[in-house]
Design an enzyme around this catalytic site. Structure first.
Site, mmCIF file in Angstrom:
data_model
loop_
_atom_site.group_PDB
_atom_site.id
_atom_site.type_symbol
_atom_site.label_atom_id
_atom_site.label_comp_id
_atom_site.label_asym_id
_atom_site.label_seq_id
_atom_site.Cartn_x
_atom_site.Cartn_y
_atom_site.Cartn_z
ATOM 1 C CG HIS A 340 41.038 54.716 30.342
ATOM 2 N ND1 HIS A 340 42.021 53.770 30.424
ATOM 3 C CD2 HIS A 340 41.254 55.379 29.179
ATOM 4 C CE1 HIS A 340 42.795 53.830 29.349
ATOM 5 N NE2 HIS A 340 42.357 54.808 28.576
ATOM 6 C CD GLU A 365 43.159 26.214 22.369
ATOM 7 O OE1 GLU A 365 43.041 25.028 22.699
ATOM 8 O OE2 GLU A 365 43.108 26.586 21.188
#
Length: 384
Positions: A340, A365
């Site tokens: 971009h 996690e």
């Protein structure tokens, strides 16, 4: 999108339902939630109406009774639109709700699962502490038996839904520190005296997913609120984290897919030197790498989910899926910003949000280093 033999007609219907929900009810509000860090409680009630708050919960408890394959498809589609909402859906389903489903007694299941599965209640799960992130055996939150109640003191940090959650499953040390049989799990309802939440954390990404600390100040919890036998909480938590890694892997997959798709679209619309920038080898090769790594991630995630559905051990497969997919999410979102150009550094394009959200996937996690430790431990067994 990759399709294979495990993409049944029902699975595709579930995926389409999640995609339609995300586009209709999440996409229009992404930045209005992200900027002020608003946790959209009302959205989660609607998610409950669609069965997305009790995906794995059997119908007898008010859930959708779906498989892990369908669960990861839902997370994938929601996270492709907004990682924050995907994270909260994952935390509610795979941690709090699944802990009760997997280890609670029938009375506890009957009491809590219908409320959690329908979205009437939002769930939190408390393991992490300031001094014991990945060291789950070194908990400082302590519960001391006093008659028929445990008096709990301590705190938990980085807890999803700490403020808005109606109930939390919390790991508490009831034995010696460091003893894997010295931790017990308790179901604690919001409003219990001595049980409070701290201020919302101001985060880089995942800003619409609420994160805060939980505090316990002489919090009295009846012994009937313990899940399973005393001292089994640590083992329960480890088993849940095996499945939790699959959840974060699916979350990562969705974010990577979203970042890739917006980069692919931009590359075909943005022109330089009278041609789309996709025609430049540097850009097209980036997109080729992104697409390849996303499909590899998807295979790993689906393999882990398949093993989970078959009742097989998923420690290694879940860790591999989480490791690869989370690092792919970071890499792909970074390349999306790069493609971009300057616009990728602005909030006018979605690339910057995927970039901010992706980083948590390599942390939640367990970090990438933790996943490698888990994988190394498991592959060592293969040659013994």
């Amino acid at each position: 999108m990759m399709k294979n033999s495990i993409d049944t007609e029902q699975l595709q219907m579930v995926r389409q339902s999640a995609r339609d929900f995300a586009l209709a009810h999440i996409k229009p509000h992404i930045m209005t939630w992200d900027e002020p860090q608003k946790f959209p409680v009302e959205l989660f009630k609607k998610l409950g109406d669609y069965g997305f708050m009790g995906i794995l919960v059997p119908e007898e408890y008010g859930g959708a009774g779906l498989s892990y394959q369908e669960y990861i498809a839902i997370l994938d589609e929601i996270s492709k639109v907004c990682g924050s909402i995907g994270l909260s859906v994952a935390a509610h389903n795979s941690l709090c709700t699944n802990h009760i489903l997997s280890f609670a007694n029938e009375e506890q299941k009957q009491k809590y699962l219908p409320k959690l599965a329908t979205g009437e209640w939002i769930g939190a799960w408390g393991l992490t502490e300031t001094g014991s992130g990945s060291d789950a055996g070194g908990l400082s939150t302590v519960g001391v038996l006093d008659g028929d109640h445990y008096v709990i003191n301590g705190n938990k940090t980085f807890i999803t839904h700490a403020i808005s959650g109606d109930v939390a499953v919390v790991m508490v040390r009831t034995g010696e520190k460091g003893d894997k049989h010295g931790v017990s799990a308790f179901i604690i309802e919001k409003g219990t005296p001595g049980f409070t939440a701290g201020q919302k954390m101001d985060k880089l990404g995942m800003r619409a997913s609420e994160t805060a600390s939980l505090f316990f100040d002489n919090c009295r919890v009846h012994k009937s609120q313990m899940i399973g036998d005393i001292g089994t909480g640590f083992v329960q938590a480890l088993k849940l984290l095996d499945g939790g890694r699959i959840s974060i892997a699916a979350l990562s997959l969705g974010i990577a897919r979203g970042a890739y798709e917006c980069a692919l679209k931009y590359a075909q619309e943005r022109e330089q030197f009278n041609k789309p920038i996709f025609e430049f080898q540097d850009v097209s090769f980036k997109l080729a790498d992104m697409a390849t790594e996303i499909e590899a991630s998807e295979l790993l995630v689906k393999h882990a989910a398949m093993l989970k559905d078959q009742g097989e051990k998923v420690t290694k497969a879940g860790a591999m899926a989480k490791l690869y997919a989370s690092e792919t999410a970071v890499k792909v979102s970074n390349e999306s910003v790069q493609i971009h150009g300057g616009y990728g550094f602005t909030k006018d394009f979605a690339a910057e949000k995927y970039f901010r959200d992706a980083k948590l996937c390599t942390i939640g996690e367990g970090t990438s280093a933790i996943q490698k430790m888990v994988i190394a431990r498991e592959i060592k067994k293969d040659v013994l």
